[in-house]
Design a protein around this motif. Structure first.
Motif, PDB file in Angstrom:
ATOM      1  N   THR A 182       0.808  -1.212   0.000  1.00 46.84           N
ATOM      2  CA  THR A 182       0.000   0.000   0.000  1.00 46.84           C
ATOM      3  C   THR A 182       0.845   1.269   0.000  1.00 46.84           C
ATOM      4  OG1 THR A 182      -0.193  -0.197   2.403  1.00 46.84           O
ATOM      5  CG2 THR A 182      -1.993  -1.102   1.084  1.00 46.84           C
ATOM      6  N   VAL A 183       1.952   1.267   0.744  1.00 45.39           N
ATOM      7  CA  VAL A 183       2.832   2.440   0.762  1.00 45.39           C
ATOM      8  C   VAL A 183       3.578   2.577  -0.564  1.00 45.39           C
ATOM      9  CG1 VAL A 183       4.947   3.382   1.791  1.00 45.39           C
ATOM     10  CG2 VAL A 183       3.044   2.698   3.254  1.00 45.39           C
ATOM     11  N   LEU A 184       4.003   1.454  -1.155  1.00 50.73           N
ATOM     12  CA  LEU A 184       4.618   1.535  -2.486  1.00 50.73           C
ATOM     13  C   LEU A 184       3.660   2.215  -3.460  1.00 50.73           C
ATOM     14  CD1 LEU A 184       6.321  -1.963  -2.920  1.00 50.73           C
ATOM     15  CD2 LEU A 184       7.425   0.206  -2.332  1.00 50.73           C
ATOM     16  N   LEU A 185       2.384   1.827  -3.398  1.00 46.61           N
ATOM     17  CA  LEU A 185       1.392   2.423  -4.291  1.00 46.61           C
ATOM     18  C   LEU A 185       1.221   3.907  -4.004  1.00 46.61           C
ATOM     19  CD1 LEU A 185      -0.965   2.412  -6.327  1.00 46.61           C
ATOM     20  CD2 LEU A 185      -2.450   1.713  -4.441  1.00 46.61           C
ATOM     21  N   ASP A 186       1.048   4.287  -2.743  1.00 50.63           N
ATOM     22  CA  ASP A 186       0.758   5.702  -2.491  1.00 50.63           C
ATOM     23  C   ASP A 186       1.963   6.589  -2.802  1.00 50.63           C
ATOM     24  OD1 ASP A 186       2.133   6.621   0.052  1.00 50.63           O
ATOM     25  OD2 ASP A 186       0.818   5.217   1.065  1.00 50.63           O
ATOM     26  N   ASN A 200      12.963   9.129 -13.587  1.00 48.90           N
ATOM     27  CA  ASN A 200      13.522   9.400 -12.273  1.00 48.90           C
ATOM     28  C   ASN A 200      13.939   8.086 -11.620  1.00 48.90           C
ATOM     29  OD1 ASN A 200      12.571   9.528  -9.138  1.00 48.90           O
ATOM     30  ND2 ASN A 200      13.705  11.346  -9.736  1.00 48.90           N
ATOM     31  N   VAL A 201      15.152   8.054 -11.076  1.00 51.61           N
ATOM     32  CA  VAL A 201      15.701   6.820 -10.510  1.00 51.61           C
ATOM     33  C   VAL A 201      14.829   6.285  -9.383  1.00 51.61           C
ATOM     34  CG1 VAL A 201      17.660   5.851  -9.254  1.00 51.61           C
ATOM     35  CG2 VAL A 201      18.058   7.401 -11.173  1.00 51.61           C
ATOM     36  N   LEU A 202      14.374   7.158  -8.503  1.00 51.53           N
ATOM     37  CA  LEU A 202      13.553   6.712  -7.376  1.00 51.53           C
ATOM     38  C   LEU A 202      12.223   6.147  -7.852  1.00 51.53           C
ATOM     39  CD1 LEU A 202      12.969   6.450  -4.359  1.00 51.53           C
ATOM     40  CD2 LEU A 202      12.150   8.817  -4.389  1.00 51.53           C
ATOM     41  N   PHE A 203      11.557   6.826  -8.805  1.00 48.83           N
ATOM     42  CA  PHE A 203      10.282   6.348  -9.328  1.00 48.83           C
ATOM     43  C   PHE A 203      10.474   4.973  -9.983  1.00 48.83           C
ATOM     44  CE2 PHE A 203       6.737   5.957 -12.239  1.00 48.83           C
ATOM     45  CZ  PHE A 203       5.681   6.566 -11.572  1.00 48.83           C
ATOM     46  N   ALA A 204      11.569   4.814 -10.728  1.00 47.62           N
ATOM     47  CA  ALA A 204      11.846   3.537 -11.390  1.00 47.62           C
ATOM     48  C   ALA A 204      12.059   2.417 -10.364  1.00 47.62           C
ATOM     49  CB  ALA A 204      13.069   3.669 -12.296  1.00 47.62           C
ATOM     50  N   TYR A 205      12.733   2.739  -9.262  1.00 50.66           N
ATOM     51  CA  TYR A 205      12.978   1.737  -8.232  1.00 50.66           C
ATOM     52  C   TYR A 205      11.686   1.353  -7.523  1.00 50.66           C
ATOM     53  CZ  TYR A 205      15.113  -0.685  -4.306  1.00 50.66           C
ATOM     54  OH  TYR A 205      15.461  -1.638  -3.380  1.00 50.66           O
ATOM     55  N   LEU A 206      10.865   2.346  -7.193  1.00 52.85           N
ATOM     56  CA  LEU A 206       9.562   2.065  -6.590  1.00 52.85           C
ATOM     57  C   LEU A 206       8.711   1.193  -7.514  1.00 52.85           C
ATOM     58  CD1 LEU A 206       8.706   5.563  -5.090  1.00 52.85           C
ATOM     59  CD2 LEU A 206       8.810   3.433  -3.790  1.00 52.85           C
ATOM     60  N   THR A 207       8.764   1.476  -8.814  1.00 50.58           N
ATOM     61  CA  THR A 207       8.018   0.687  -9.782  1.00 50.58           C
ATOM     62  C   THR A 207       8.481  -0.760  -9.772  1.00 50.58           C
ATOM     63  OG1 THR A 207       7.632   2.616 -11.194  1.00 50.58           O
ATOM     64  CG2 THR A 207       7.431   0.448 -12.230  1.00 50.58           C
ATOM     65  N   LYS A 208       9.795  -0.956  -9.677  1.00 46.80           N
ATOM     66  CA  LYS A 208      10.352  -2.315  -9.648  1.00 46.80           C
ATOM     67  C   LYS A 208       9.828  -3.092  -8.438  1.00 46.80           C
ATOM     68  CE  LYS A 208      14.828  -4.690  -9.480  1.00 46.80           C
ATOM     69  NZ  LYS A 208      16.285  -4.520  -9.524  1.00 46.80           N
TER      70      LYS A 208
END
Length: 231
Positions: A182-186, A200-208
């Motif tokens: 849920t936190v990954l999603l929000d 963005n590196v952070l967005f890409a990592y969260l997506t992974k």
């Protein structure tokens, strides 16, 4: 007449977010299919959930049951200068819808005495080696720690956004067995609404991490959670 097709909208989800005082979701981007998958997953649950507006100072809350309830406060303010309340309302109501999806999709224990404890847990229940509650909780905590480390190191994440991410990181780590997916999603939703993308590196990592979590939700044999790559 237009020579191109208009982007498809998830109209019920759009209406809910508007009523909740949130930022409208962006159109789907062809190069970010996972983000669209998450929105589809949430939109598919709209008719299974009762949504109630409630001016109680809580941005959004979910109550599980035969027919889940999600309440939301369109006047909610975090009181934090480093959280943009309007996109956070959007991220938060999707967070609560994801709790419902998690509760439906992850396997639960067969022992009735454990049912309440395992409600909405963010892994498939298992007792085999490498799949215990403690081991999976530890792995997802480590993944959240890596999210925070990337936010700290990423020059495209300013001080204001980093402070918001840190609060979500603390929230997730306080109960990773309930708040990982849920936190990954929000965080993905909030970052996207703040103009971030897969570049963005952070967005890409969260997506992974989020894609790995979704793969497990959809596969009852999925798990344990593998450690996230450092790259």
């Amino acid at each position: 007449m237009s020579t191109h097709s208009e982007p498809l909208r998830r109209l019920a989800l759009d209406r809910l977010i508007k009523d909740a005082g949130g930022t409208a979701l962006p159109d789907d981007a062809s190069d970010e299919p996972h983000f669209a998958e998450l929105l589809d997953e949430c939109a598919a649950l709209i008719d299974e959930i009762t949504f109630t507006k409630k001016n109680d100072g809580f941005v959004a809350q979910a109550t599980m049951g035969t027919h889940p309830l999600v309440t939301y406060d369109p006047a909610y303010s975090s009181g934090e200068a480093t959280t943009d309340d309007v996109p956070f309302r959007t991220a938060s109501i999707l967070h609560e819808i994801m709790h419902v999806s998690v509760d439906k999709l992850y396997d639960k224990p067969t022992d009735p005495s454990e049912k309440t404890y395992w409600q909405s847990v963010n892994f498939h229940y298992a007792t085999t080696a490498g799949s215990s509650f403690a081991e999976q909780s530890q792995t997802v905590t480590e993944n959240l720690q890596k999210v925070m480390a990337r936010a700290t190191a990423d020059s495209k994440v300013d001080t204001t956004l980093r402070s918001h991410i840190e609060r979500r990181y603390i929230y997730g780590c306080a109960g990773p067995h309930v708040h990982y997916d849920t936190v990954l999603l929000d965080l993905l939703v909030y970052l996207r609404l703040k103009g971030h993308s897969k570049k963005n590196v952070l967005f890409a990592y969260l997506t992974k991490l989020s894609q790995e979590a979704r793969n497990r939700r959809m596969d009852s044999k999925g798990g344990p959670v593998p450690p996230a790559s450092a790259t």
